[in-house]
Design a protein around this motif. Structure first.
Motif, PDB file in Angstrom:
ATOM      1  N   LEU A  32       0.825  -1.207   0.000  1.00  0.00           N
ATOM      2  CA  LEU A  32       0.000   0.000   0.000  1.00  0.00           C
ATOM      3  C   LEU A  32       0.860   1.258   0.000  1.00  0.00           C
ATOM      4  O   LEU A  32       1.906   1.317   0.641  1.00  0.00           O
ATOM      5  CB  LEU A  32      -0.915   0.008   1.225  1.00  0.00           C
ATOM      6  N   GLY A  33       0.402   2.259  -0.743  1.00  0.00           N
ATOM      7  CA  GLY A  33       1.047   3.563  -0.775  1.00  0.00           C
ATOM      8  C   GLY A  33       0.009   4.649  -0.575  1.00  0.00           C
ATOM      9  O   GLY A  33      -1.193   4.419  -0.763  1.00  0.00           O
ATOM     10  N   PHE A  34       0.466   5.857  -0.223  1.00  0.00           N
ATOM     11  CA  PHE A  34      -0.461   6.910   0.184  1.00  0.00           C
ATOM     12  C   PHE A  34      -0.120   8.252  -0.471  1.00  0.00           C
ATOM     13  O   PHE A  34       1.034   8.547  -0.766  1.00  0.00           O
ATOM     14  CB  PHE A  34      -0.433   7.073   1.711  1.00  0.00           C
ATOM     15  N   SER A  35      -1.154   9.050  -0.672  1.00  0.00           N
ATOM     16  CA  SER A  35      -1.002  10.428  -1.133  1.00  0.00           C
ATOM     17  C   SER A  35      -2.344  11.119  -0.910  1.00  0.00           C
ATOM     18  O   SER A  35      -3.218  10.586  -0.226  1.00  0.00           O
ATOM     19  CB  SER A  35      -0.580  10.490  -2.606  1.00  0.00           C
ATOM     20  N   SER A  36      -2.519  12.308  -1.487  1.00  0.00           N
ATOM     21  CA  SER A  36      -3.774  13.040  -1.307  1.00  0.00           C
ATOM     22  C   SER A  36      -3.938  14.065  -2.424  1.00  0.00           C
ATOM     23  O   SER A  36      -2.963  14.422  -3.102  1.00  0.00           O
ATOM     24  CB  SER A  36      -3.785  13.756   0.047  1.00  0.00           C
ATOM     25  N   PRO A  37      -5.164  14.560  -2.633  1.00  0.00           N
ATOM     26  CA  PRO A  37      -5.373  15.624  -3.622  1.00  0.00           C
ATOM     27  C   PRO A  37      -4.565  16.878  -3.313  1.00  0.00           C
ATOM     28  O   PRO A  37      -4.151  17.595  -4.227  1.00  0.00           O
ATOM     29  CB  PRO A  37      -6.877  15.895  -3.531  1.00  0.00           C
ATOM     30  N   TYR A  38      -4.344  17.154  -2.015  1.00  0.00           N
ATOM     31  CA  TYR A  38      -3.548  18.323  -1.654  1.00  0.00           C
ATOM     32  C   TYR A  38      -2.128  18.191  -2.195  1.00  0.00           C
ATOM     33  O   TYR A  38      -1.564  19.136  -2.756  1.00  0.00           O
ATOM     34  CB  TYR A  38      -3.488  18.482  -0.128  1.00  0.00           C
ATOM     35  N   ARG A  39      -1.557  17.016  -2.018  1.00  0.00           N
ATOM     36  CA  ARG A  39      -0.201  16.781  -2.513  1.00  0.00           C
ATOM     37  C   ARG A  39      -0.174  16.770  -4.039  1.00  0.00           C
ATOM     38  O   ARG A  39       0.811  17.177  -4.655  1.00  0.00           O
ATOM     39  CB  ARG A  39       0.347  15.471  -1.954  1.00  0.00           C
ATOM     40  N   CYS A  40      -1.260  16.324  -4.645  1.00  0.00           N
ATOM     41  CA  CYS A  40      -1.357  16.354  -6.105  1.00  0.00           C
ATOM     42  C   CYS A  40      -1.248  17.789  -6.612  1.00  0.00           C
ATOM     43  O   CYS A  40      -0.501  18.080  -7.557  1.00  0.00           O
ATOM     44  CB  CYS A  40      -2.675  15.726  -6.548  1.00  0.00           C
ATOM     45  N   LEU A  41      -1.985  18.692  -5.974  1.00  0.00           N
ATOM     46  CA  LEU A  41      -1.931  20.108  -6.355  1.00  0.00           C
ATOM     47  C   LEU A  41      -0.537  20.676  -6.116  1.00  0.00           C
ATOM     48  O   LEU A  41       0.000  21.413  -6.957  1.00  0.00           O
ATOM     49  CB  LEU A  41      -2.970  20.899  -5.554  1.00  0.00           C
ATOM     50  N   LEU A  42       0.057  20.321  -4.982  1.00  0.00           N
ATOM     51  CA  LEU A  42       1.402  20.800  -4.666  1.00  0.00           C
ATOM     52  C   LEU A  42       2.411  20.323  -5.709  1.00  0.00           C
ATOM     53  O   LEU A  42       3.256  21.095  -6.178  1.00  0.00           O
ATOM     54  CB  LEU A  42       1.808  20.314  -3.272  1.00  0.00           C
ATOM     55  N   HIS A  43       2.324  19.058  -6.082  1.00  0.00           N
ATOM     56  CA  HIS A  43       3.224  18.518  -7.104  1.00  0.00           C
ATOM     57  C   HIS A  43       3.022  19.229  -8.444  1.00  0.00           C
ATOM     58  O   HIS A  43       3.993  19.528  -9.148  1.00  0.00           O
ATOM     59  CB  HIS A  43       2.982  17.018  -7.278  1.00  0.00           C
ATOM     60  N   SER A  44       1.776  19.472  -8.802  1.00  0.00           N
ATOM     61  CA  SER A  44       1.487  20.135 -10.077  1.00  0.00           C
ATOM     62  C   SER A  44       2.165  21.496 -10.152  1.00  0.00           C
ATOM     63  O   SER A  44       2.845  21.825 -11.134  1.00  0.00           O
ATOM     64  CB  SER A  44      -0.026  20.308 -10.260  1.00  0.00           C
TER      65      SER A  44
END
Length: 222
Positions: A32-44
């Protein structure tokens, strides 16, 4: 489209790193791995800023990614090669699952955590499934002239068969990361008609993505 890709790429990195860390602490075949929409925006936003830096200094980190997206050097060809399409669909599978499980945890019957989760196996499962569905789209739409709502049932039947097959295989080695036994209209806890609207939506969206990827001018880096 670049912001979209950068967010997806960032989520993939999050999942890979967190999965490796979790596996090192406590080996789990589900990986299992984890992330979030917040981190998605930050990465973008971060990768977009790095892209601007790359345009001024081509030897910065992530140069390969920027070469791929911006088309530096070489002769172009229409559409991404099959391998890159598979990688794109695999990363998109991570994106789908992270967003779904995040909103399920926050708004639904989850544990209220502020992150979503997925499994490294999902990369192979989504990547291969979407790759085949795309081939079905090209054949049924361009060769047979089938409309969207005539194609969608074929997609959905294939998706359910694919999910069931992968689930059975992963379950035998203790690596299956989902269990729908507590949902209505489930079969063996591996597929459920409760998710039918979601699969229909993703099937239609897949066609749109395939059209976009076909218009991409792929330019191999020198």
């Amino acid at each position: 489209m670049r912001l979209y890709f950068y967010g997806m790429h960032g989520i993939t990195l999050d999942v890979l790193v967190s999965s490796a860390q979790s596996f090192a602490r406590s080996p789990d075949a589900r990986m299992l791995g984890f992330s979030s929409p917040y981190r998605c925006l930050l990465h973008s936003l971060t990768h977009f800023a790095l892209e601007k830096l790359y345009l001024q200094q081509p030897r910065c980190p992530s140069a390969f990614v920027f070469n791929f997206l911006l088309g530096a050097g070489g002769s172009s060809s229409q559409g991404l090669p099959d391998l890159l399409r598979f990688l794109f669909f695999g990363m998109h599978g991570f994106l789908d699952e992270i967003f779904f499980t995040f909103f399920f945890n926050v708004l639904g019957r989850g544990d209220g955590t502020s992150s979503g989760h997925t499994s490294l196996w999902s990369f192979l499962m989504y990547g291969s499934c979407s790759f085949v569905v795309e081939k079905l789209y090209f054949h049924l739409h361009y060769s047979r002239g089938w409309g969207t709502w005539k194609r969608v049932p074929v997609y959905v039947i294939f998706i359910y068969a694919w999910e069931l097959s992968w689930g059975l295989g992963l379950r035998t080695c203790g690596a299956c990361s989902w269990d729908y036994s507590h949902y209505p209209l489930n079969f063996m806890g591996l597929i459920t008609l409760l998710y039918l609207p979601g699969w229909i939506f993703l099937s239609v969206y897949q066609d749109l993505l395939s059209n976009v990827l076909w218009r991409v001018q792929y330019v191999p880096a020198n």
